[in-house]
Design an enzyme around this catalytic site. Sequence first.
Site, PDB file in Angstrom:
ATOM      1  CE  LYS A 113      -2.032   2.260   3.338  1.00  0.00           C
ATOM      2  NZ  LYS A 113      -2.791   2.635   4.514  1.00  0.00           N
ATOM      3  CG  ASP A 126      -7.687   3.391   1.686  1.00  0.00           C
ATOM      4  OD1 ASP A 126      -8.523   2.831   0.937  1.00  0.00           O
ATOM      5  OD2 ASP A 126      -7.818   4.572   2.061  1.00  0.00           O
TER       6      ASP A 126
END
Length: 221
Positions: free
Chosen positions: A130, A149
Site C-alpha cells: 500500500k 486502503d
Amino acid sequence: MIRKKRFATDERQNRISRILSSLDSAYPKAQCALRHGNPLELLIATILSAQCTDERVNVVTRDLFQKYRTAGDYANAPREKLETDIRSTGFYRNKAKSIQGACTLISGNFGGSVPTTMEELLELPGVARKTANVVLGVAFGKAEGIVVDTHVFRVSRRLDLAHSDTPEKVEADLMRIIPRDRWISFSHQVILHGRSTCKARKPLCLTCPLERDCYSTDKIS
Ligand code: SF4
C-alpha cells in the site's frame, strides 16, 4: 456481504467503464490528501497515516518536515525524540521504528533518495504494497499496482469489483479488471468516495453517483 452477479464479458466491461466514468464525473480532481513536497516527505507521511486521519498527519508533518530534511536526519535522530515528534499520530513507537529503519536503508543503500521501484521500496522496513503504491503513483507517476486502503477494500467489494478477503488479493482482483492507465486515479477517487459517500456504517446510497451499478447487500434504499 458481497453479492456477485454473472455478466457476459461485454456487459461486465461496460459496467466497469460506467463506474470509472461516474467516478471521473463525481471526483474529477481526486488526489493524495497527504501534504508533501518530495518523495521522502510522502513516504514519511504515508507511514504516519496508518490508523490515523490524513488531517492529523498533515498537522504533525507541518513541523516535522521543518525539523527533518533528509533521510539521514530521521535515521540519526534519537528514537525518543522522533517518537515525541510523531506521538499524536498513534502507534508512534512502531512508526518511529519503521521510519528510522527505512531511512537508514535509504541513506546507506540508495544514496539518500527514495527508491523508485516496487522491489526496492518493499525492502524498506515498514513499507508494504500500500505504502509503496502511494509513493510510486503519487511521487513518481508509476502505476505498479493499486492502493488498497480500508476505503478501497470496502467499496471495491461492495461494487462487486473484488471478492477477496485481504488487501493484497483485492489489489490483484482490481489489477485484473481496471485498465492500467486508471490505477492511480481509481484509488484516489475510490478513497474519496468511501470517505464522503460509501461510508462503512451508513452508506449514503440515495445520493451515490454509482447507485445504478451497485447491488451490494449493504445498499440502503
Ligand atoms: S450505492 Fe451505497 S453501497 Fe453502493 S457504492 Fe453507493 S454508497 Fe456504496
